[in-house]
Design a protein around this motif. Structure first.
Motif, short mmCIF file in Angstrom:
data_model
loop_
_atom_site.label_atom_id
_atom_site.label_comp_id
_atom_site.label_asym_id
_atom_site.label_seq_id
_atom_site.Cartn_x
_atom_site.Cartn_y
_atom_site.Cartn_z
N ARG A 142 8.89 -6.44 -1.10
CA ARG A 142 8.02 -6.06 -2.23
C ARG A 142 8.18 -4.59 -2.61
O ARG A 142 7.79 -4.18 -3.71
CB ARG A 142 6.56 -6.36 -1.88
CG ARG A 142 6.22 -7.83 -1.91
CD ARG A 142 4.72 -8.04 -1.76
NE ARG A 142 3.98 -7.68 -2.97
CZ ARG A 142 3.62 -8.53 -3.92
NH1 ARG A 142 3.96 -9.81 -3.83
NH2 ARG A 142 2.95 -8.11 -4.96
N ASP A 393 0.41 -9.25 -1.47
CA ASP A 393 0.65 -7.84 -1.25
C ASP A 393 0.36 -7.57 0.22
O ASP A 393 -0.79 -7.46 0.64
CB ASP A 393 -0.25 -6.99 -2.15
CG ASP A 393 0.03 -5.50 -2.00
OD1 ASP A 393 0.98 -5.15 -1.27
OD2 ASP A 393 -0.70 -4.69 -2.59
N SER A 395 0.91 -5.04 2.09
CA SER A 395 0.80 -3.66 2.54
C SER A 395 -0.40 -3.46 3.46
O SER A 395 -0.35 -2.66 4.39
CB SER A 395 0.69 -2.72 1.33
OG SER A 395 -0.44 -3.07 0.53
#
Length: 492
Positions: A142, A393, A395
């Motif tokens: 990503r 996502d 992260s």
């Protein structure tokens, strides 16, 4: 797989359940793997191992960590932080090098912990590694699309079929570019270890060339401008020694990647020689590049004015070298692609090792006869990582990568201590070698238990056979360095 067996009375109850968690497997037999048809290709040597190690280690972190750590922790002493972290990483690398050369089989830390600690710990380490590599690979994937967009000219410059899109009515932002890249890497790994390593070598070489450009061009600019970054009022240690140590703890994660080399131990032509050399060389190259880049960048601009997101590009832009931004951004994309390959490569081999040991279905242990890689495991891990990179996502889950790394490094160090202090009689042995040693011990005990005349005749008549057994033990011990060589010199 051989498992330490207990007596019939010891089985059952809570004690038996505990022993199931602490039982250790024997060192895998090359003959057993070959006979079972589950043999990986012996195609790697030192250059390929260095390629895997450097490519997996030098990710985009060096393009970001330089600014963050210099601003918040180390200042101009960032080079010292990289040196301290490199020394700490070297200790872990030496542990991996010893275990991988002694036990050259797929599985990395999972394999070592099963041999030295026990099944329960190995089960936890195996899944921690899979979690680490899956989340790490998805996070890297990503991160490629924003950098790739900068190469095309701006944040929204990617083609429509690669650009990120938010699903209406939800907070989910899908990333087609990340998923496509993961699937491409998965397909490449299915072709063969030699072919995938060749491609990774090309990408890694280009990435190293970009870093050398940063070092050479940045050094020229530094001598031209007077190294203004080293003339700041705070001196070389603006945050003191505590800041340097805190910075070294942060940049340590820039060295993670050499464990990917250990996961390919079964595919190395000469593991006892090549694995330690490959791991040490790749780590030394990474440490040297990190230190030289940090010397240049913190000298071009004052540390407190660095851009924490793009420190290298902004340092060149401040010196009116705007065209270098495209080269550096391309290097970041190459580093991410190489790191992505290093994240996906170990996963199917860990699954294969767990399946061989009976902890997963045998489906994951299948090795393709033509490509000699675990294709089924590679496809499963690739699809899962691609789905994760496409929809999520990750992260916020990146901290789990650190947890998996910490567990793996700790268990590998503990395994080394166990090998140092465990009695030789308790070291797990391959079953065929244990039978040979038991046969030798039987003859020796039979000789010393009162029937000297008969036993002497039997042993002397079979001396040639015993010598053959002793030679077999000595020869096989070269394949299993955990095992001390035996001899029958006490026989008649």
């Amino acid at each position: 797989m051989g498992i330490e067996a207990g007596t019939a009375k010891e089985r059952g109850g809570a004690g038996a359940k505990f022993r199931c968690l602490t039982r250790r497997k024997q060192v895998d037999s090359n003959h057993k793997r070959a006979g079972g048809g589950q043999k990986l290709a012996k195609a790697l040597s030192v250059p390929q191992l260095v390629t895997i190690g450097v490519g997996s280690t030098i990710g985009a972190g060096v393009y970001v960590l330089v600014g963050t750590v210099a601003r918040e922790n180390a200042g101009p002493a960032l080079t010292i932080s990289f040196l301290i972290a490199g020394i700490a990483a070297a200790f872990s690398a030496f542990c991996y090098a010893e275990l991988s050369s002694r036990c050259p089989s797929a599985g990395s830390a999972y394999h070592y912990s099963y041999i030295c600690v026990g099944e329960g710990v190995a089960w936890i380490i195996g899944w921690a590694l899979i979690l680490e590599y899956t989340i790490g690979g998805s996070a890297v994937a990503r991160g490629i699309s924003p950098n790739l967009a900068l190469v095309f000219g701006g944040k929204d410059s990617l083609p429509s079929f690669l650009a990120r899109i938010q699903i209406p009515g939800t907070d989910i932002v899908v990333d087609p570019c990340a998923a496509i890249l993961v699937l491409l890497v998965t397909a490449l790994l299915c072709i063969g270890i030699k072919e995938s390593t060749f491609v990774q070598g090309i990408i890694t070489t280009l990435n190293v060339c970009v870093l050398l450009f940063v070092i050479i061009a940045g050094g020229y600019l530094g001598f031209k401008t007077g190294w203004v970054g080293y003339t700041v009022a705070g001196g070389y240690f603006p945050y003191g020694i505590n800041g340097v140590l805190a910075g070294s703890a942060t940049v340590f994660f820039a060295y993670i990647g050499f464990d990917s080399v250990a996961s390919t131990a079964e595919e190395v032509k000469n593991p006892q020689r090549d694995l330690p050399f490959g791991i040490a060389t790749s780590l030394a190259l990474c440490c040297s590049l990190y230190m030289m880049v940090s010397v240049v960048i913190v000298g071009l601009v004052p540390y407190f004015t660095m851009d924490p997101d793009t420190p290298i590009s902004s340092a060149f832009a401040r010196n009116d070298v705007h065209w270098a931004v495209y080269i550096i951004t391309s290097g970041a994309c190459l580093a991410l692609c190489s790191s992505l390959m290093g994240s996906i490569l170990p996963q199917p081999r860990i699954l294969m090792a767990m399946a061989r040991d009976g902890l997963l279905p045998s489906f994951f242990s299948d090795v393709n006869e033509r490509t000699q890689v675990p294709v089924k495991s590679t496809i499963v891990t690739g699809i899962f990582a691609a789905s994760l990179a496409f929809f999520m996502d990750v992260s916020q889950l990146a901290g789990m990568v650190s947890v998996g790394t910490l567990l793996a490094f700790t268990i590998v160090a503990v395994s080394i201590l166990i090998l140092r202090y465990v009695p030789p009689s308790e070291v797990p042995l391959p079953s065929f070698l244990q039978q040979s040693i038991d046969s030798v011990s039987f003859h020796y005990n039979f000789q010393n238990n009162g029937e000297k005349a008969d036993s002497s005749r039997i042993i002397c008549s079979n001396q040639d056979q015993d010598d053959g057994i002793s030679q077999e033990v000595s020869v096989e011990s070269s394949d299993y360095p955990l095992i001390a060589k035996e001899s029958n010199k006490d026989f008649c």
